[in-house]
Design an enzyme around this catalytic site. Structure first.
Site, mmCIF file in Angstrom:
data_model
loop_
_atom_site.group_PDB
_atom_site.id
_atom_site.type_symbol
_atom_site.label_atom_id
_atom_site.label_comp_id
_atom_site.label_asym_id
_atom_site.label_seq_id
_atom_site.Cartn_x
_atom_site.Cartn_y
_atom_site.Cartn_z
ATOM 1 N N LYS A 153 0.859 -1.189 0.000
ATOM 2 C CA LYS A 153 0.000 0.000 0.000
ATOM 3 C C LYS A 153 0.891 1.233 0.000
ATOM 4 C CE LYS A 153 -3.900 1.880 2.726
ATOM 5 N NZ LYS A 153 -4.729 1.680 3.949
ATOM 6 N N SER A 198 -9.707 1.539 2.812
ATOM 7 C CA SER A 198 -8.843 2.306 1.942
ATOM 8 C C SER A 198 -7.811 1.470 1.189
ATOM 9 C CB SER A 198 -8.123 3.395 2.742
ATOM 10 O OG SER A 198 -7.266 2.814 3.702
ATOM 11 N N SER A 211 -9.838 -0.746 7.037
ATOM 12 C CA SER A 211 -9.226 -0.634 5.710
ATOM 13 C C SER A 211 -8.492 -1.857 5.193
ATOM 14 C CB SER A 211 -8.279 0.552 5.666
ATOM 15 O OG SER A 211 -9.016 1.725 5.462
HETATM 16 N N1 GLN Z 1 -13.055 3.867 6.129
HETATM 17 C C1 GLN Z 1 -12.546 4.310 7.395
HETATM 18 C C2 GLN Z 1 -12.163 5.752 7.297
HETATM 19 O O1 GLN Z 1 -12.398 6.323 6.291
HETATM 20 C C3 GLN Z 1 -11.367 3.472 7.812
HETATM 21 C C4 GLN Z 1 -10.156 3.790 7.051
HETATM 22 C C5 GLN Z 1 -8.970 2.980 7.464
HETATM 23 O O2 GLN Z 1 -9.085 1.961 8.124
HETATM 24 N N2 GLN Z 1 -7.804 3.482 7.119
HETATM 25 O O3 GLN Z 1 -11.648 6.314 8.194
#
Ligand code: GLN
Length: 484
Positions: A81, A156, A180
């Site tokens: 990532k 994400s 994410s």
């Molecule tokens: N979707 C969640 C957010 O937007 C979690 C994102 C993540 O785990 N990095 O914060």
């Protein structure tokens, strides 16, 4: 005909490379070939590191020829990532603000993969600064779901999940702050592990919300997730929140689940949960039962406040962590500005709308007069959420739950409604607040052929319990794999 190495697990590849059945270069070329065919539709990568991947694969092969022992991930192609630092390579967090930022050092997890003789294939797409659930917040591109290009891969870490699902890499790393890793794993039909907070060093992971962020693997088998954790986990003096205990070794495949106590949280089977997911999770629990586990209901009464508390705590930490992107130290700077003040303003205008929203939310929640009403209150809720899990884990070893409330959604479906997007993580966020271990594994397909995920949650440092349950499930109900 030679084997198609893009269909093999990381464990199998490493073994074959160590024994000389294939070369790291052949494995890398197979995956790069797969990138050529799949990537034009999937768009999982922000950068494909073709030359350096082949170069490090050849170095692994040379090491073997020289008779030196090879590591646990010998010749295994890994996707990272793009919020993980890989020395000498641009790290953007899918943000215009970090465009041009070249990592000066390796993240600890990355360094450990290198030491285990893994081969880095590329940097994967994400929602900007890991804020989002679909990759639609990336400043550069949208990744598509390999099962249906009209749908999002989740986020994400959507690029990493899609790369593994599309067989462009057997293994990838992501980060999970509120879901994410587990949510995109569920959307793409792969395994995604969020380790216990402190299990994997965060050194070199670009911070979103430091008290929640955790690095973890994506893979197509549970054994590979365990293998990856055994490599990247364990104490690191460079991260003060790193736990001083070794990562678990990959154990033998379990024969059954005798003695395992499984809990079903009453509050997770709520209105809004897709009926097909509810049915798939219940069917999966029946499989666990048939393997010898006992099942009972548990209660996590404060989990309904977890999402609200997260959207105070995560933006608060983000507003502080992202203050460093001021145009002076990293990446992008707007050089047309006439004064220091204008440099800050013009540079920070490069953040996308979701990141700006989080910074404003966090700054507001932390400001004097509101701190007690919002931030301090959210922290109290966090303690209650963690307490619920502690109480449940007195009675059960693992909690079985849905990973997401819906199957993968279509592009644009939730972009106009941030709260609808935030709800994607309603079942994953409680584990980030509590800091415990959690995994998402495929548990079937919807009537329209989309992957559905089962989430298993264990107490802090309970990864071995997760792997035991998940591996037994996987051998009883092999994961559906993508055709093509
Ligand atoms: N979707 C969640 C957010 O937007 C979690 C994102 C993540 O785990 N990095 O914060």
């Amino acid at each position: 005909m030679s084997a198609d190495w893009t269909r093999e697990s990381a464990a199998r590849i490493a073994d074959a490379v160590r024994r000389g059945e294939t070369s790291a270069e052949e494995v890398a070329r197979a995956h790069l070939g797969r990138v050529e065919t799949a990537e034009p539709t999937v768009r999982a990568f922000l950068a494909v590191l073709k030359d350096s991947a082949l170069e490090s694969a050849r170095a692994v092969d040379a090491k073997r020829r020289a008779g030196r022992p090879l590591g646990a991930l010998a010749g295994v192609p890994v996707a990272l990532k793009d919020n993980l630092q890989l020395e000498g390579v641009e790290t953007t967090c899918a943000s215009r603000i970090l465009k041009g930022h070249v990592a000066a050092y390796d993240a600890t997890a990355v360094r450990r993969l290198k030491d285990a003789d893994a081969v880095f294939l590329g940097k994967t797409n994400l929602d900007e600064f890991a804020m989002g659930s679909s990759t639609e917040n990336s400043a550069f591109q949208k990744t598509t779901n390999p099962w249906d290009p009209a749908r999002v891969p989740g986020g994400s870490s959507g690029g990493s999940a899609a790369a593994v699902a599309a067989r462009m890499a057997p293994l990838a790393l992501g980060s999970d702050t509120g879901g994410s890793i587990r949510q995109p794993a569920s959307f793409c039909g792969v395994v995604g592990l969020k380790p216990t907070y402190g299990r994997v060093s965060r050194y070199g992971l670009i911070a979103f919300a430091s008290s929640l962020d955790q690095i973890g693997p994506f893979s197509r088998t549970v054994e590979d997730a365990a293998l990856a954790l055994s490599v990247v986990g364990g104490h690191d003096p460079l991260d003060t929140t790193s736990a001083d205990r070794p990562a678990p070794a990959v154990g033998a495949a379990p024969k059954d689940l005798k003695g395992l106590r499984v809990g079903l949280p009453r509050e997770y089977f709520i209105e809004g949960l897709d009926p097909e997911i509810a049915a798939a999770v219940r069917a999966a629990v029946d499989v666990l039962k048939s393997l010898g586990a006992t099942v009972r209901e548990v209660s996590l009464p404060h989990s309904k406040y977890a999402l609200a508390a997260y959207y105070i705590i995560a933006p608060s930490e983000a507003s502080s962590n992202l203050a460093r992107y001021d145009g002076i130290r990293y990446g992008f700077v707007d050089r047309s500005a006439a004064s220091l003040e204008e440099v800050y303003e013009a540079t920070r205008a490069a953040f996308g709308p979701e990141v700006k929203r989080r910074i404003m939310l966090g700054t507001y929640a932390l400001s004097s007069g509101y701190y007690d009403a919002y931030y301090a209150k959210a922290q109290r809720v966090r303690t209650l959420v963690a307490g619920d899990f502690k109480a449940a884990f007195r009675d059960v070893d693992v909690i079985a739950a849905p990973a997401t409330p819906t199957p993968p959604f279509r592009f644009g479906e939730k972009t106009d409604d941030p709260v609808a997007m935030y709800l994607s993580d309603v079942f994953t966020i409680p584990s980030n607040l509590a800091g415990n271990a959690s995994i998402s594994i495929p548990c079937g397909l919807s009537s329209s052929g989309l992957p559905l995920g089962l989430q298993l949650i264990a107490d802090h440092f309970g990864e071995e319990t997760l792997f035991r349950a998940a591996r037994a499930f996987e051998s009883a109900r092999p994961f559906p794999s993508l055709n093509g």
